[in-house]
Motif scaffolding. Structure first.
Motif, mmCIF file in Angstrom:
data_model
loop_
_atom_site.group_PDB
_atom_site.id
_atom_site.type_symbol
_atom_site.label_atom_id
_atom_site.label_comp_id
_atom_site.label_asym_id
_atom_site.label_seq_id
_atom_site.Cartn_x
_atom_site.Cartn_y
_atom_site.Cartn_z
ATOM 1 N N SER A 18 -13.626 3.213 -9.133
ATOM 2 C CA SER A 18 -14.291 3.438 -7.951
ATOM 3 C C SER A 18 -14.322 2.131 -7.191
ATOM 4 O O SER A 18 -13.893 1.029 -7.758
ATOM 5 C CB SER A 18 -15.820 3.930 -8.423
ATOM 6 N N ALA A 19 -14.797 2.085 -6.027
ATOM 7 C CA ALA A 19 -15.017 1.010 -5.258
ATOM 8 C C ALA A 19 -15.880 -0.093 -5.570
ATOM 9 O O ALA A 19 -15.371 -1.393 -5.825
ATOM 10 C CB ALA A 19 -15.444 1.314 -3.654
ATOM 11 N N THR A 20 -16.829 0.283 -6.479
ATOM 12 C CA THR A 20 -17.678 -0.682 -6.980
ATOM 13 C C THR A 20 -17.064 -1.323 -8.539
ATOM 14 O O THR A 20 -17.154 -2.496 -8.645
ATOM 15 C CB THR A 20 -18.902 -0.044 -7.640
ATOM 16 N N GLU A 21 -15.900 -0.354 -9.231
ATOM 17 C CA GLU A 21 -15.367 -0.989 -10.245
ATOM 18 C C GLU A 21 -14.228 -1.972 -9.777
ATOM 19 O O GLU A 21 -14.098 -3.020 -10.578
ATOM 20 C CB GLU A 21 -14.950 0.312 -10.908
ATOM 21 N N VAL A 22 -13.808 -1.528 -8.664
ATOM 22 C CA VAL A 22 -12.855 -2.502 -8.119
ATOM 23 C C VAL A 22 -13.324 -3.975 -7.591
ATOM 24 O O VAL A 22 -12.914 -4.951 -8.123
ATOM 25 C CB VAL A 22 -12.052 -1.857 -6.796
ATOM 26 N N ALA A 75 -4.084 -7.408 -5.240
ATOM 27 C CA ALA A 75 -3.626 -6.009 -4.926
ATOM 28 C C ALA A 75 -4.753 -4.928 -4.728
ATOM 29 O O ALA A 75 -5.115 -4.158 -3.744
ATOM 30 C CB ALA A 75 -2.772 -5.398 -5.981
ATOM 31 N N CYS A 76 -5.811 -5.194 -5.604
ATOM 32 C CA CYS A 76 -7.147 -4.561 -5.349
ATOM 33 C C CYS A 76 -8.138 -4.854 -4.267
ATOM 34 O O CYS A 76 -8.596 -4.070 -3.654
ATOM 35 C CB CYS A 76 -7.962 -4.945 -6.616
ATOM 36 N N SER A 77 -7.842 -6.350 -3.863
ATOM 37 C CA SER A 77 -8.564 -6.802 -2.548
ATOM 38 C C SER A 77 -8.029 -5.977 -1.440
ATOM 39 O O SER A 77 -8.680 -5.582 -0.386
ATOM 40 C CB SER A 77 -8.574 -8.366 -2.626
ATOM 41 N N PHE A 78 -6.523 -5.757 -1.507
ATOM 42 C CA PHE A 78 -6.115 -5.134 -0.318
ATOM 43 C C PHE A 78 -6.230 -3.653 -0.482
ATOM 44 O O PHE A 78 -6.378 -3.007 0.524
ATOM 45 C CB PHE A 78 -4.366 -5.492 -0.392
ATOM 46 N N ALA A 79 -6.461 -2.982 -1.659
ATOM 47 C CA ALA A 79 -6.622 -1.503 -1.670
ATOM 48 C C ALA A 79 -7.885 -1.210 -1.300
ATOM 49 O O ALA A 79 -8.351 -0.118 -0.862
ATOM 50 C CB ALA A 79 -6.260 -0.861 -3.023
ATOM 51 N N MET A 131 -12.483 2.687 0.246
ATOM 52 C CA MET A 131 -13.506 3.278 0.879
ATOM 53 C C MET A 131 -13.411 3.668 2.289
ATOM 54 O O MET A 131 -14.476 3.991 2.796
ATOM 55 C CB MET A 131 -14.517 1.725 1.168
ATOM 56 N N GLY A 132 -12.370 3.947 2.812
ATOM 57 C CA GLY A 132 -11.953 4.504 4.308
ATOM 58 C C GLY A 132 -12.139 3.860 5.451
ATOM 59 O O GLY A 132 -12.019 4.279 6.347
ATOM 60 N N TRP A 133 -12.236 2.419 5.085
ATOM 61 C CA TRP A 133 -12.368 1.595 6.298
ATOM 62 C C TRP A 133 -11.060 1.736 7.151
ATOM 63 O O TRP A 133 -11.060 1.259 8.235
ATOM 64 C CB TRP A 133 -12.516 0.183 5.936
ATOM 65 N N ASP A 134 -9.997 1.810 6.365
ATOM 66 C CA ASP A 134 -8.771 1.861 7.479
ATOM 67 C C ASP A 134 -8.663 3.052 8.188
ATOM 68 O O ASP A 134 -8.539 2.911 9.510
ATOM 69 C CB ASP A 134 -7.430 2.129 6.376
ATOM 70 N N ARG A 135 -9.345 4.290 7.767
ATOM 71 C CA ARG A 135 -9.509 5.298 8.892
ATOM 72 C C ARG A 135 -10.383 5.229 9.928
ATOM 73 O O ARG A 135 -10.070 5.579 11.114
ATOM 74 C CB ARG A 135 -9.487 6.606 8.085
ATOM 75 N N LEU A 136 -11.437 4.595 9.342
ATOM 76 C CA LEU A 136 -12.625 4.061 10.545
ATOM 77 C C LEU A 136 -12.043 3.297 11.377
ATOM 78 O O LEU A 136 -12.195 3.424 12.689
ATOM 79 C CB LEU A 136 -13.720 3.711 9.749
ATOM 80 N N MET A 137 -11.511 2.165 11.199
ATOM 81 C CA MET A 137 -10.864 1.161 12.162
ATOM 82 C C MET A 137 -9.673 1.819 12.866
ATOM 83 O O MET A 137 -9.838 1.360 14.125
ATOM 84 C CB MET A 137 -10.532 0.001 11.220
ATOM 85 N N SER A 138 -8.990 2.673 12.410
ATOM 86 C CA SER A 138 -7.918 3.185 13.186
ATOM 87 C C SER A 138 -8.484 3.998 14.339
ATOM 88 O O SER A 138 -7.581 4.046 15.131
ATOM 89 C CB SER A 138 -6.710 3.991 12.233
#
Length: 144
Positions: free
Chosen positions: A24-28, A103-107, A112-119
């Motif tokens: 999960s995002a928290t686990e990452v 890699a986890c920092s990039f992912a 979290m879906g921020w890439d879709r939000l920012m696009s």
């Protein structure tokens, strides 16, 4: 998603017996924040909200070596339906773990879906030009 596959020879793996562990995002975030002497453990029940809850249990453990040279990553999968218990143990050097953390920092923004939000956000067209207005609802979310 971490994939574990048992080795059946040198550079040969049994892909039919692979196991996955979806962080999960928290686990990452926990993984990214691990220091050289830290450890963490995560538990998953893939069927938690169904009638098969408790039948399959997965445990991922990341434990640092005492000398700080790396980590031992282990996955245990207990399947009560098939009456099996599988263990995967992978030694990871400090350098390899640094790559995993990067890699986890990039992912993480993608998880979290921020890439879709920012696009979907309008952007400015350059220095000195009028910038587009940011959607007010998005700012409200960020301010919380």
């Amino acid at each position: 998603m971490l994939k574990f596959t048992p080795a059946i020879g040198e550079r040969k793996y049994d892909w039919e017996k692979r196991q996955v562990f979806a962080l999960s995002a928290t686990e990452v975030g926990s993984l990214i924040s691990l220091g050289p002497n830290d450890s963490c453990e995560f538990f998953h029940d893939p069927s938690m909200q169904s009638s098969n809850a408790g039948q399959v249990r997965k445990s991922l453990s990341i434990k640092s070596h005492a000398d700080g040279s790396g980590y031992m990553v282990s996955l245990t999968v207990v399947n009560n339906l098939l009456k099996t218990k599988e263990n995967f143990i992978v030694p990871v050097t400090a350098a390899e773990f640094a790559v995993m953390k990067t890699a986890c920092s990039f992912a993480l923004p993608h998880i979290m879906g921020w890439d879709r939000l920012m696009s979907n956000m309008p952007t400015g067209v350059g220095v000195g030009r009028q910038q587009s207005k940011v959607v007010p609802q998005l700012l409200d979310e960020w301010d919380r």
